[in-house]
Design an enzyme around this catalytic site. Sequence first.
Site, short mmCIF file in Angstrom:
data_model
loop_
_atom_site.label_atom_id
_atom_site.label_comp_id
_atom_site.label_asym_id
_atom_site.label_seq_id
_atom_site.Cartn_x
_atom_site.Cartn_y
_atom_site.Cartn_z
N GLU A 1 42.02 51.19 55.84
CA GLU A 1 40.86 51.92 56.66
C GLU A 1 40.56 51.42 57.95
O GLU A 1 40.37 52.08 58.76
CB GLU A 1 39.59 52.04 55.77
CG GLU A 1 39.79 52.78 54.34
CD GLU A 1 38.35 52.73 53.67
OE1 GLU A 1 38.33 53.56 52.58
OE2 GLU A 1 37.39 52.03 53.99
N SER B 1 40.92 44.60 41.57
CA SER B 1 40.06 43.78 42.21
C SER B 1 40.33 43.32 43.71
O SER B 1 40.43 43.93 44.62
CB SER B 1 40.03 42.39 41.24
OG SER B 1 38.73 41.60 41.67
N LYS C 1 39.19 48.27 39.82
CA LYS C 1 38.23 47.14 39.25
C LYS C 1 37.32 46.76 40.68
O LYS C 1 37.79 45.84 41.30
CB LYS C 1 39.21 46.11 38.76
CG LYS C 1 38.47 44.67 38.04
CD LYS C 1 37.07 44.63 38.19
CE LYS C 1 36.53 43.13 37.69
NZ LYS C 1 35.44 42.76 38.27
#
Length: 162
Positions: free
Chosen positions: A81, A70, A95
């Site tokens: 990234e 999550s 998740k």
Amino acid sequence: DKLVLDLRGNPGGYLEAAVDMASWFLPKDTVVVREEYGKGQGEDVERSRGYATFTNKLKMVILVDGGSASASEILAGALREQKNVPLVGMKTFGKGSVQELIDITDETALKVTVARWLTPNGNSISEKGLAPDYKVEITKSDIENDRDPQLNKAIEIVEKDI
């Protein structure tokens, strides 16, 4: 000037907390996570608030495992990234769904998935989780002998001269 962020076993939390944490590392308005509502339904983009306290001089590694889920996946995905921060450990849980609770009666409710979280580059967190850049397993023997090869690898990476 070096940091190992340990998100292993972190089941996540609130989206706002993940965005807030990412904001310490990312310039203002940098994409942290995308919420995709389905084909043709649009998306919301959560962006860094731009505290950017930690500069590019900080060498950083993030530890992840199957218990990282999550909001911790949102943070790890954004920093990988947007800042090329490597992930060390095992694949995360995956998740990446946005859910809402709808009251049905006074005693029952229905949890409905309304969107999914994507990394800044548009990769689904739910579909595959986040694969580490350096896959390092912890064995039963490691645990019994109080060894942490994942942490050791992370330290090795931040200690390298670039």
